[in-house]
Design a protein around this motif. Structure first.
Motif, mmCIF file in Angstrom:
data_model
loop_
_atom_site.group_PDB
_atom_site.id
_atom_site.type_symbol
_atom_site.label_atom_id
_atom_site.label_comp_id
_atom_site.label_asym_id
_atom_site.label_seq_id
_atom_site.Cartn_x
_atom_site.Cartn_y
_atom_site.Cartn_z
ATOM 1 N N VAL A 133 83.273 5.346 60.134
ATOM 2 C CA VAL A 133 82.437 6.299 59.379
ATOM 3 C C VAL A 133 82.276 5.819 57.941
ATOM 4 O O VAL A 133 81.167 5.811 57.398
ATOM 5 C CB VAL A 133 83.036 7.731 59.428
ATOM 6 N N LEU A 134 83.369 5.417 57.330
ATOM 7 C CA LEU A 134 83.316 4.933 55.944
ATOM 8 C C LEU A 134 82.418 3.712 55.814
ATOM 9 O O LEU A 134 81.697 3.556 54.816
ATOM 10 C CB LEU A 134 84.715 4.633 55.434
ATOM 11 N N SER A 135 82.433 2.836 56.802
ATOM 12 C CA SER A 135 81.550 1.674 56.777
ATOM 13 C C SER A 135 80.089 2.090 56.786
ATOM 14 O O SER A 135 79.281 1.585 56.017
ATOM 15 C CB SER A 135 81.851 0.763 57.961
ATOM 16 N N PHE A 136 79.751 3.038 57.657
ATOM 17 C CA PHE A 136 78.369 3.515 57.687
ATOM 18 C C PHE A 136 77.991 4.189 56.368
ATOM 19 O O PHE A 136 76.889 3.995 55.858
ATOM 20 C CB PHE A 136 78.153 4.476 58.853
ATOM 21 N N LEU A 137 78.890 4.976 55.812
ATOM 22 C CA LEU A 137 78.603 5.649 54.536
ATOM 23 C C LEU A 137 78.407 4.643 53.406
ATOM 24 O O LEU A 137 77.546 4.829 52.555
ATOM 25 C CB LEU A 137 79.709 6.634 54.196
ATOM 26 N N SER A 138 79.210 3.591 53.379
ATOM 27 C CA SER A 138 79.069 2.607 52.295
ATOM 28 C C SER A 138 77.753 1.833 52.419
ATOM 29 O O SER A 138 77.177 1.442 51.413
ATOM 30 C CB SER A 138 80.249 1.646 52.272
ATOM 31 N N ASP A 139 77.262 1.663 53.634
ATOM 32 C CA ASP A 139 75.962 1.002 53.838
ATOM 33 C C ASP A 139 74.805 1.896 53.426
ATOM 34 O O ASP A 139 73.708 1.420 53.155
ATOM 35 C CB ASP A 139 75.765 0.623 55.309
ATOM 36 N N ASN A 140 75.051 3.188 53.395
ATOM 37 C CA ASN A 140 73.987 4.177 53.158
ATOM 38 C C ASN A 140 73.863 4.557 51.685
ATOM 39 O O ASN A 140 73.117 5.445 51.337
ATOM 40 C CB ASN A 140 74.255 5.425 54.008
ATOM 41 N N LYS A 141 74.602 3.905 50.799
ATOM 42 C CA LYS A 141 74.551 4.248 49.359
ATOM 43 C C LYS A 141 73.311 3.719 48.712
ATOM 44 O O LYS A 141 72.743 2.753 49.035
ATOM 45 C CB LYS A 141 75.785 3.709 48.653
#
Length: 141
Positions: A133-141
């Motif tokens: 989840v954190l990986s997806f969130l960091s890509d979405n910044k």
């Protein structure tokens, strides 16, 4: 952000199955905790012990979601079809495993999925899902 978590065979038994390897928490209670920590992420969940149902879930989520977190469990090491389904969809997929598959039986060292996913997270227990989840969130910044 909309993510789908797809779990494969025997993961419905988390909390009961081999707690020394998989821990003693069931996935549904873990998922409640995960959703509460990331309210900005809409998380859907699917689990099946049947390979074809997993392929259908990947195909459906792969055209409608921002990402898929996939723990194909034992099918990781046997299913060309699941690897092909991942390759066929535009949504990025992160492969996760609760246990360190490389510290287990040799047949678990091979994945038919790893070569076609965004990344692989292995061996952090249920926290492997949060790391995805954190990986997806960091890509979405």
């Amino acid at each position: 952000m909309r993510l789908t978590i797809i779990n494969g065979p025997n993961l419905n038994l988390l909390g009961k199955r081999e707690p020394s390897i998989y821990g003693d928490q069931g996935f549904e209670s873990y998922l409640e905790d995960l959703r509460s920590r990331y309210p900005q992420v809409e998380m859907s969940y699917f689990q099946s012990n049947i390979e074809g149902e997993l392929i259908t879930a990947i195909q459906e989520a792969g055209f409608s979601q921002d990402g898929i977190i996939l723990n194909a469990a034992a099918y990781t090491h046997t299913s060309v079809g699941i690897g092909d389904a991942v390759k066929a969809v535009p949504s990025p997929v992160i492969e996760v495993h609760i246990s360190n598959t490389f510290a287990r039986e040799e047949y678990r060292h091979q994945s038919f999925i790893s070569a076609v996913v965004k990344g692989v997270i292995v061996g952090f227990g249920l926290q492997s899902y949060e790391l995805a989840v954190l990986s997806f969130l960091s890509d979405n910044k």
